[in-house]
Design a protein around this motif. Sequence first.
Motif, PDB file in Angstrom:
ATOM      1  N   UNK A  65       0.852  -1.186   0.000  1.00 49.39           N
ATOM      2  CA  UNK A  65       0.000   0.000   0.000  1.00 49.39           C
ATOM      3  C   UNK A  65       0.887   1.234   0.000  1.00 49.39           C
ATOM      4  N   UNK A  66       0.706   2.070  -0.989  1.00 52.89           N
ATOM      5  CA  UNK A  66       1.491   3.290  -1.067  1.00 52.89           C
ATOM      6  C   UNK A  66       1.063   4.271   0.022  1.00 52.89           C
ATOM      7  N   UNK A  67       2.035   4.858   0.705  1.00 51.01           N
ATOM      8  CA  UNK A  67       1.732   5.798   1.792  1.00 51.01           C
ATOM      9  C   UNK A  67       1.470   7.186   1.213  1.00 51.01           C
ATOM     10  N   UNK A  68       0.194   7.512   1.088  1.00 51.26           N
ATOM     11  CA  UNK A  68      -0.220   8.815   0.580  1.00 51.26           C
ATOM     12  C   UNK A  68      -1.019   9.498   1.684  1.00 51.26           C
ATOM     13  N   UNK A  69      -0.447  10.570   2.238  1.00 50.21           N
ATOM     14  CA  UNK A  69      -1.127  11.315   3.292  1.00 50.21           C
ATOM     15  C   UNK A  69      -1.630  12.657   2.735  1.00 50.21           C
ATOM     16  N   UNK A  70      -2.183  13.466   3.645  1.00 50.53           N
ATOM     17  CA  UNK A  70      -2.760  14.745   3.245  1.00 50.53           C
ATOM     18  C   UNK A  70      -1.754  15.643   2.539  1.00 50.53           C
ATOM     19  N   UNK A  71      -0.503  15.659   3.016  1.00 50.64           N
ATOM     20  CA  UNK A  71       0.502  16.527   2.399  1.00 50.64           C
ATOM     21  C   UNK A  71       0.736  16.166   0.940  1.00 50.64           C
ATOM     22  N   UNK A  72       0.818  14.854   0.662  1.00 47.25           N
ATOM     23  CA  UNK A  72       1.016  14.423  -0.730  1.00 47.25           C
ATOM     24  C   UNK A  72      -0.187  14.816  -1.585  1.00 47.25           C
ATOM     25  N   UNK A  73      -1.381  14.612  -1.029  1.00 46.87           N
ATOM     26  CA  UNK A  73      -2.599  14.953  -1.773  1.00 46.87           C
ATOM     27  C   UNK A  73      -2.668  16.448  -2.067  1.00 46.87           C
ATOM     28  N   UNK A  74      -2.326  17.258  -1.076  1.00 50.07           N
ATOM     29  CA  UNK A  74      -2.369  18.716  -1.257  1.00 50.07           C
ATOM     30  C   UNK A  74      -1.383  19.172  -2.324  1.00 50.07           C
ATOM     31  N   UNK A  75      -0.181  18.568  -2.324  1.00 50.25           N
ATOM     32  CA  UNK A  75       0.839  18.953  -3.307  1.00 50.25           C
ATOM     33  C   UNK A  75       0.381  18.646  -4.721  1.00 50.25           C
ATOM     34  N   UNK A  76      -0.205  17.451  -4.907  1.00 51.93           N
ATOM     35  CA  UNK A  76      -0.691  17.062  -6.236  1.00 51.93           C
ATOM     36  C   UNK A  76      -1.885  17.921  -6.643  1.00 51.93           C
ATOM     37  N   UNK A  77      -2.789  18.175  -5.707  1.00 54.76           N
ATOM     38  CA  UNK A  77      -3.974  18.988  -6.009  1.00 54.76           C
ATOM     39  C   UNK A  77      -3.583  20.413  -6.390  1.00 54.76           C
ATOM     40  N   UNK A  78      -2.626  20.981  -5.670  1.00 54.32           N
ATOM     41  CA  UNK A  78      -2.147  22.330  -5.990  1.00 54.32           C
ATOM     42  C   UNK A  78      -1.582  22.384  -7.401  1.00 54.32           C
ATOM     43  N   UNK A  79      -0.844  21.347  -7.752  1.00 52.97           N
ATOM     44  CA  UNK A  79      -0.271  21.257  -9.095  1.00 52.97           C
ATOM     45  C   UNK A  79      -1.380  21.239 -10.147  1.00 52.97           C
ATOM     46  N   UNK A  80      -2.438  20.501  -9.877  1.00 52.47           N
ATOM     47  CA  UNK A  80      -3.556  20.416 -10.818  1.00 52.47           C
ATOM     48  C   UNK A  80      -4.309  21.735 -10.904  1.00 52.47           C
ATOM     49  N   UNK A  81      -4.532  22.359  -9.753  1.00 47.69           N
ATOM     50  CA  UNK A  81      -5.241  23.640  -9.736  1.00 47.69           C
ATOM     51  C   UNK A  81      -4.468  24.704 -10.504  1.00 47.69           C
ATOM     52  N   UNK A  82      -3.155  24.698 -10.348  1.00 50.74           N
ATOM     53  CA  UNK A  82      -2.310  25.663 -11.052  1.00 50.74           C
ATOM     54  C   UNK A  82      -2.144  25.326 -12.532  1.00 50.74           C
ATOM     55  N   UNK A  83      -2.629  24.153 -12.931  1.00 49.67           N
ATOM     56  CA  UNK A  83      -2.548  23.689 -14.316  1.00 49.67           C
ATOM     57  C   UNK A  83      -1.106  23.586 -14.806  1.00 49.67           C
ATOM     58  N   UNK A  84      -0.223  23.232 -13.885  1.00 47.09           N
ATOM     59  CA  UNK A  84       1.177  22.997 -14.233  1.00 47.09           C
ATOM     60  C   UNK A  84       1.487  21.519 -14.005  1.00 47.09           C
ATOM     61  N   UNK A  85       1.110  20.690 -14.967  1.00 49.60           N
ATOM     62  CA  UNK A  85       1.266  19.251 -14.759  1.00 49.60           C
ATOM     63  C   UNK A  85       2.441  18.665 -15.528  1.00 49.60           C
TER      64      UNK A  85
END
Length: 351
Positions: A6-26
Motif C-alpha cells: 500500500x502506497x503511503x499517501x497522506x494529506x501533504x502528498x494529496x495537497x501537493x498534487x492537487x495544488x499542481x492540478x489547480x495551477x494547471x502545471x502538470x
Amino acid sequence: MIKTYSTTIRRKEMDAVLTCMVDENIGPGELNGKLIQQVKEFIKCDGAVALRSPAIALSYALKALSVEKATKIMISALAPAWQYQTLVDLGYIPQVLDVEETTGLLSVETIKQGMLDGGKVLLLHETEGILPDLENIVSLGIPVIEDISHSAGSFVAVKNDDGTVSDVKKASGTFGVYTILGLEERDVITSGGGAILLSPGRREWIVLKKYVDVAPETDLLPDINAALAWIQVKEFARNEKTRKEIFNMYQHACMIGRHKLYARELDDGSTVSAFPLVLASSYKDVKQYAAKKDIEIQLAYENSVFALKQDELDSLIHAKSLYLRCVHFPLYPRLTKSETAKIVKVLGSLP
C-alpha cells in the motif's frame, strides 16, 4: 483483507498534487526542479535529473558511460525484471548472476567471476533495502550503476586505512558512477512512476548533463508526479521511522519460528522497504494460513529477472530457492495498530 502493499499517501502528498492540478502545471517544470534539489540534498550528490521511468534513467546512464552495444552487463537474478528487458531493448547483453542465500544480494566473489566471464558493467540492485559490500565492489574497478530504489536513505560506515570502522558514513547511491532511484509504486519513495538519475561526482555529472540538456520533454518527469515524490522525500525520515518500528515487532515475532530473515544492519545500515521472510515450509500452506486471518502475502520476487527467465536460469540455485520461498508480509506506515498486532500474531504462529 490486509493487502501486501500500500502506497503511503497522506494529506501533504494529496495537497501537493492537487495544488499542481489547480495551477494547471502538470508537465515538467518548477516542481521537477524542486524534486531534483530535494533529492540532491537527501543523497548528497552533485547532479540529478528526474525522468519518466527507471528504464529511461538506465538508458541515459549507459549513454553517459559510452557503453558499446552488445556489451555484457551484470545484473542480479533477483533484480526487477525491467532491468533485463531494458538492457535487451537497448542492445546490451544481460549477464545474470546468482545471489547470496543469506541476503539476496550479489557477492564480491560472484561479481569477480562475472568479470572473468566477460562482464564489463555492473547494474547493482540493492534488493530489499539491504546494502551489499559496496566498498569492495567499487574497488573491483568496473563501472557500477547503483539501483537504490529500495535502499535510499541507508548508509555505510566507511573503513579506515587500517580496516577499522570510522565514524564517517557514506550514503547508498554515492558509490556508483551513476545511481538510479526508482519512483515506482512499490519503491521506497514513489511518484506513482518515474526515476531520478543521480551523479555522485561532478566530473560524471558534466558528462551526463550534456545529454540531459537536450533531453526531449517526453523523457522528463511531469510536475504532477514530481509533486508527490517531492513530499515523499521530505517525509522520508518519518515514514522510515514507522517502518522500522513495525519491522522490529515483526522480527521479534519471528524469533521463535522456523522461518528465516535476511542478514541486515538495522539502524541506518539498511532501509526497510518491505518485510521479506524466507519460508521453511510450503508457500501455499503459509499463504492459506495468512489468508484465513485476512492477511495477504505475496512472493517477494514475483516480478524479478528470475521470474521472467526462470527456465534459462534454473542453475542459479540460490536465486531459485529464494524465488520459491521468500515472501512479503504487509509492512507500510499506513498500517493501524490493530492490523500490525494481527500480523505480529500470525508471524509468531506460522505453520
